[in-house]
Design a protein around this motif. Structure first.
Motif, PDB file in Angstrom:
ATOM      1  N   CYS A  98      39.672  41.046  38.335  1.00 49.93           N
ATOM      2  CA  CYS A  98      39.298  40.204  39.659  1.00 49.93           C
ATOM      3  C   CYS A  98      38.208  39.632  39.471  1.00 49.93           C
ATOM      4  O   CYS A  98      37.130  40.146  38.836  1.00 49.93           O
ATOM      5  CB  CYS A  98      39.409  41.280  41.067  1.00 49.93           C
ATOM      6  SG  CYS A  98      40.663  42.321  41.178  1.00 49.93           S
TER       7      CYS A  98
ATOM      8  N   HIS B  95      38.409  35.422  46.252  1.00 50.88           N
ATOM      9  CA  HIS B  95      38.895  36.503  45.397  1.00 50.88           C
ATOM     10  C   HIS B  95      40.196  35.905  44.590  1.00 50.88           C
ATOM     11  O   HIS B  95      40.983  35.560  44.986  1.00 50.88           O
ATOM     12  CB  HIS B  95      39.345  37.808  46.123  1.00 50.88           C
ATOM     13  CG  HIS B  95      39.750  38.951  45.306  1.00 50.88           C
ATOM     14  ND1 HIS B  95      39.141  40.284  45.278  1.00 50.88           N
ATOM     15  CD2 HIS B  95      40.932  39.097  44.562  1.00 50.88           C
ATOM     16  CE1 HIS B  95      39.667  40.801  44.532  1.00 50.88           C
ATOM     17  NE2 HIS B  95      40.976  40.308  43.990  1.00 50.88           N
ATOM     18  N   ILE B  96      39.925  36.049  43.309  1.00 52.01           N
ATOM     19  CA  ILE B  96      40.972  35.629  42.394  1.00 52.01           C
ATOM     20  C   ILE B  96      41.275  36.444  41.303  1.00 52.01           C
ATOM     21  O   ILE B  96      40.660  37.469  40.829  1.00 52.01           O
ATOM     22  CB  ILE B  96      40.561  34.363  41.407  1.00 52.01           C
ATOM     23  CG1 ILE B  96      40.069  33.256  42.326  1.00 52.01           C
ATOM     24  CG2 ILE B  96      41.511  34.002  40.390  1.00 52.01           C
ATOM     25  CD1 ILE B  96      38.707  32.756  42.308  1.00 52.01           C
ATOM     26  N   HIS B  97      42.837  37.002  41.266  1.00 49.78           N
ATOM     27  CA  HIS B  97      43.428  37.861  40.481  1.00 49.78           C
ATOM     28  C   HIS B  97      43.332  37.276  39.100  1.00 49.78           C
ATOM     29  O   HIS B  97      44.392  36.376  39.085  1.00 49.78           O
ATOM     30  CB  HIS B  97      44.623  38.201  41.101  1.00 49.78           C
ATOM     31  CG  HIS B  97      44.687  38.804  42.427  1.00 49.78           C
ATOM     32  ND1 HIS B  97      43.958  39.678  43.025  1.00 49.78           N
ATOM     33  CD2 HIS B  97      45.389  38.282  43.624  1.00 49.78           C
ATOM     34  CE1 HIS B  97      44.121  39.836  44.266  1.00 49.78           C
ATOM     35  NE2 HIS B  97      45.048  39.066  44.649  1.00 49.78           N
TER      36      HIS B  97
HETATM   37 NI    NI Z   1      42.413  41.010  42.472  1.00 48.93          NI
END
Ligand code: NI
Length: 138
Positions: free
Chosen positions: A97, A89-91
């Motif tokens: 996201c 998971h990458i913000h």
């Molecule tokens: Ni995120």
């Protein structure tokens, strides 16, 4: 070392030009590697069609502020936990996201998981990359 078998390929001029353009576009250094990849791509399609164990990558982009979206996506992933090898998971920014879900299993199950995730309300982008375990490709 695998045995190498050589063969000549005859193509009409127009098809040959399209093949050369494809090689340039995709960055192939030689015809053999381009043809190998075309064959492998077809074999991978068959793996998916025949129901053999496959690997797949689901990519999702969504706004985590959307009500109940995150918990909904988590519920679906728990439901299909036996297929999921890894997730990341990458913000991307304040709102968005990007999530990558790496899967391995029967094609219909992997596709069902991908469809459930992709069709979840609030998901802006969803894609299933149909990959392979590599076993059937020599
Ligand atoms: Ni995120």
């Amino acid at each position: 070392m695998p045995q190498i078998k050589r063969f000549g390929v005859s193509l009409e001029k127009e098809l040959s030009e399209k093949f050369e353009a494809l090689m340039v576009r995709k960055g192939y250094k030689n015809r053999s590697e381009a043809i190998r990849d075309l064959i492998r791509g077809d074999l991978v399609k068959k793996e998916w069609a025949r129901g053999r164990e496959v690997a797949g990558v689901v990519t999702l982009v969504y706004d985590h502020h959307k009500r109940e979206l995150v918990s909904h996506l988590t519920d679906i992933q728990h439901e299909f936990h036996h297929l999921i090898i890894s997730t990341q998971h990458i913000h991307l920014d304040h709102d968005n996201c990007l999530e990558v879900i790496i899967t391995k299993g029967k094609p219909d199950k992997v596709q069902a998981l991908a469809e459930r995730l992709r069709s979840t309300k609030g998901v802006k982008y969803g894609l299933l990359n149909m990959a392979t375990t590599g076993k059937g490709l020599g």
